[in-house]
Design a protein around this motif. Structure first.
Motif, PDB file in Angstrom:
ATOM      1  N   ARG A 199       0.822  -1.183   0.000  1.00  0.00           N
ATOM      2  CA  ARG A 199       0.000   0.000   0.000  1.00  0.00           C
ATOM      3  C   ARG A 199       0.866   1.247   0.000  1.00  0.00           C
ATOM      4  O   ARG A 199       1.671   1.437   0.894  1.00  0.00           O
ATOM      5  CB  ARG A 199      -0.875  -0.003   1.251  1.00  0.00           C
ATOM      6  CG  ARG A 199      -1.727   1.218   1.383  1.00  0.00           C
ATOM      7  CD  ARG A 199      -2.488   1.085   2.660  1.00  0.00           C
ATOM      8  NE  ARG A 199      -3.204   2.300   2.892  1.00  0.00           N
ATOM      9  CZ  ARG A 199      -3.822   2.563   4.008  1.00  0.00           C
ATOM     10  NH1 ARG A 199      -3.775   1.707   4.988  1.00  0.00           N
ATOM     11  NH2 ARG A 199      -4.475   3.685   4.178  1.00  0.00           N
ATOM     12  N   ARG A 214     -11.897   0.282   7.077  1.00  0.00           N
ATOM     13  CA  ARG A 214     -10.601  -0.391   7.094  1.00  0.00           C
ATOM     14  C   ARG A 214     -10.870  -1.828   7.419  1.00  0.00           C
ATOM     15  O   ARG A 214     -11.445  -2.119   8.437  1.00  0.00           O
ATOM     16  CB  ARG A 214      -9.726   0.213   8.169  1.00  0.00           C
ATOM     17  CG  ARG A 214      -8.523  -0.653   8.492  1.00  0.00           C
ATOM     18  CD  ARG A 214      -7.324  -0.249   7.680  1.00  0.00           C
ATOM     19  NE  ARG A 214      -6.179  -1.055   7.966  1.00  0.00           N
ATOM     20  CZ  ARG A 214      -5.132  -1.095   7.198  1.00  0.00           C
ATOM     21  NH1 ARG A 214      -5.087  -0.360   6.110  1.00  0.00           N
ATOM     22  NH2 ARG A 214      -4.114  -1.833   7.496  1.00  0.00           N
ATOM     23  N   VAL A 262     -10.564  -1.372   1.922  1.00  0.00           N
ATOM     24  CA  VAL A 262      -9.157  -1.744   2.015  1.00  0.00           C
ATOM     25  C   VAL A 262      -9.087  -3.268   2.073  1.00  0.00           C
ATOM     26  O   VAL A 262      -9.802  -3.910   2.844  1.00  0.00           O
ATOM     27  CB  VAL A 262      -8.494  -1.135   3.263  1.00  0.00           C
ATOM     28  CG1 VAL A 262      -7.047  -1.586   3.375  1.00  0.00           C
ATOM     29  CG2 VAL A 262      -8.560   0.387   3.198  1.00  0.00           C
ATOM     30  N   GLY A 289      -3.997  -5.526   1.825  1.00  0.00           N
ATOM     31  CA  GLY A 289      -4.102  -4.102   2.119  1.00  0.00           C
ATOM     32  C   GLY A 289      -4.246  -3.215   0.900  1.00  0.00           C
ATOM     33  O   GLY A 289      -3.926  -2.030   0.948  1.00  0.00           O
TER      34      GLY A 289
END
Length: 449
Positions: A6, A47, A288, A293
């Motif tokens: 990421r 997330r 995400v 990720g």
């Protein structure tokens, strides 16, 4: 593979509250659509954590309670900054005064949490930061392990004042705040799945300690704070309208003929103006990935740029609603752009997530039978044949960017980042190019008539 890392961006913040807007990527059925919902958002974050997943229409946790971390006797814990530069603010919220900044690798003590914002301190500064860019020193996401501060944002106060007593189980309710975060369980410690927006009609399935488990009109599930729901006759009427719309459009889709990919070459994109909408952006990352990720907003933009290249090579003109990761146009401006330009079609690009890690595949979402169904069918056909990820067909999508769009519009979910296989596949440039070509083929097929 090197694309699974990421990337870091300079000075990131998250605008998130239980009354902030986001995308509802939380459907438990792979036929549910994801992406941004109706309403004007201040973006909320999703997330994904490895502990649960994962919709969005769907969906890990911005503030996910997970085991581990360096917790202290007072329930505070230490965490590390994982972005180049992070603003420290005087109080929780995106528009409050900046009192300092933190840099990548800085270690802080977390002492409180409020709706995704964490109160931190170290030797040089103290204040509130967007919790998404902190991780515990053992690498797990920063968690809210203590009760939230009594501080309330103006949106919270507004929502609380408009709320009524808890809506009884089995009843219909309307969302009373601009947007309400949907979580995987009855409390702030549970992962964020997305949000429902003002005047969305929902069914209350269960109530527990001030939280209500809901089902939206398009089949997504999750928990919201009960204070943001209001029952009564208006809720029943709104729910009936939304349900009937979803049934009608879904039935029309099921009865519509499949598109024939052999006719792609008979179409022409020469001179056609296509608006591409890479979903999310700025301080709204979208979904995400739970395994690698991968950040949805970045995948959306990368894929959209590939689509643009294919379209331009075939003579089309292309406009993008955003061209950089730092941009976050409002949903209204995205929806209005195609009409203001006199565009021929609008395509919103997203990646999906689910509470079930087994959910996988692509979905083509549309809102209007008369305006959008033909385009949805045309794009579905080459997607089904050319990406290597399972195709889940068409689904009704009650999303502002396509609902309030004046031209033929679709919202595409190009794989579930909550599914390890889909995420690994979607991370590759080859997949993104294949998906982009399929989208371009679908548009060319649409204009063959």
């Amino acid at each position: 593979m090197n694309q699974l890392k990421r990337p870091a961006h300079a000075r990131r913040e998250i605008t998130t509250a239980d009354s902030a807007a986001g995308s509802l990527k939380n459907a438990t059925n792979p036929k549910d659509c994801g992406g941004e919902l109706s309403g004007e958002p201040i973006r909320a974050f999703r997330r994904k954590g490895a502990a649960s997943l994962t919709l969005a229409a769907g969906i890990g946790a911005l503030v996910l309670a997970m085991p581990g971390g360096e917790a202290h006797a007072d329930n505070s814990y230490t965490a590390k900054v994982h972005t180049d530069s992070l603003n420290v603010r005087s109080t929780a919220g995106p528009d409050t005064p900046i009192v300092g900044s933190l840099r990548s690798g800085d270690v802080v003590t977390v002492t409180d949490e409020l709706l995704g914002w964490l109160k931190v301190e170290n030797a040089s500064t103290s204040g509130w930061v967007a919790g998404y860019y902190l991780k515990k020193t053992n690498g797990s996401p920063a968690s809210a392990v203590i009760s939230s501060s009594s501080v309330k944002t103006s949106a919270q106060t507004q929502a609380a004042s408009s709320g009524s007593s808890t809506v009884s189980e089995g009843s219909k309710a309307l969302v009373t705040a601009n947007s309400v975060i949907i979580r995987s369980g009855p409390g702030k410690k549970y992962e964020l799945l997305g949000s429902a927006n003002r005047k969305d009609a929902v069914t209350v399935l269960e109530n527990q300690n001030g939280w209500s488990r809901i089902k939206t009109s398009y089949g997504a599930y999750g928990w919201v704070s009960s204070q943001y729901l209001q029952g009564g006759g208006a809720a029943k009427a709104k729910a009936a309208v939304q349900k009937q719309k979803a049934i009608h459009v879904s039935t029309a889709a099921a009865q519509s003929p499949k598109a024939d990919t052999s006719e792609i070459k008979s179409g022409s994109l020469q001179g056609k103006l296509i608006v591409l909408d890479p979903g999310h952006g700025g301080n709204d990352p979208g979904t995400v990935g739970t395994t690698y990720g991968m950040v949805e907003q970045e995948l959306n933009l990368q894929t959209a740029l590939y689509v643009r290249d294919y379209l331009v090579s075939r003579g089309a003109r292309v406009e993008l609603t955003r061209t950089g990761s730092g941009e976050r146009p409002s949903l209204a401006s995205r929806a209005q752009l195609s009409g203001s330009l006199g565009a021929d079609a609008f395509v919103s690009i997203h990646y999906n997530s689910s509470l079930s890690a087994s959910s996988n595949g692509t979905i083509v979402c549309f809102y209007s039978e008369s305006k959008d169904l033909g385009l949805a069918r045309a794009i579905e056909a080459p997607l089904k044949d050319g990406t290597g990820i399972r195709n889940n067909g068409l689904a009704f999508g009650n999303f502002k960017v396509i609902r309030e769009n004046s031209v033929p519009s679709v919202l595409l979910e190009l794989g579930f980042l909550s599914n390890p296989s889909d995420e690994a596949t979607a991370s590759s440039a080859d997949y993104q190019r294949n998906a982009a070509k399929a989208i371009a083929d679908g548009l060319q097929l649409y204009f063959s008539k």
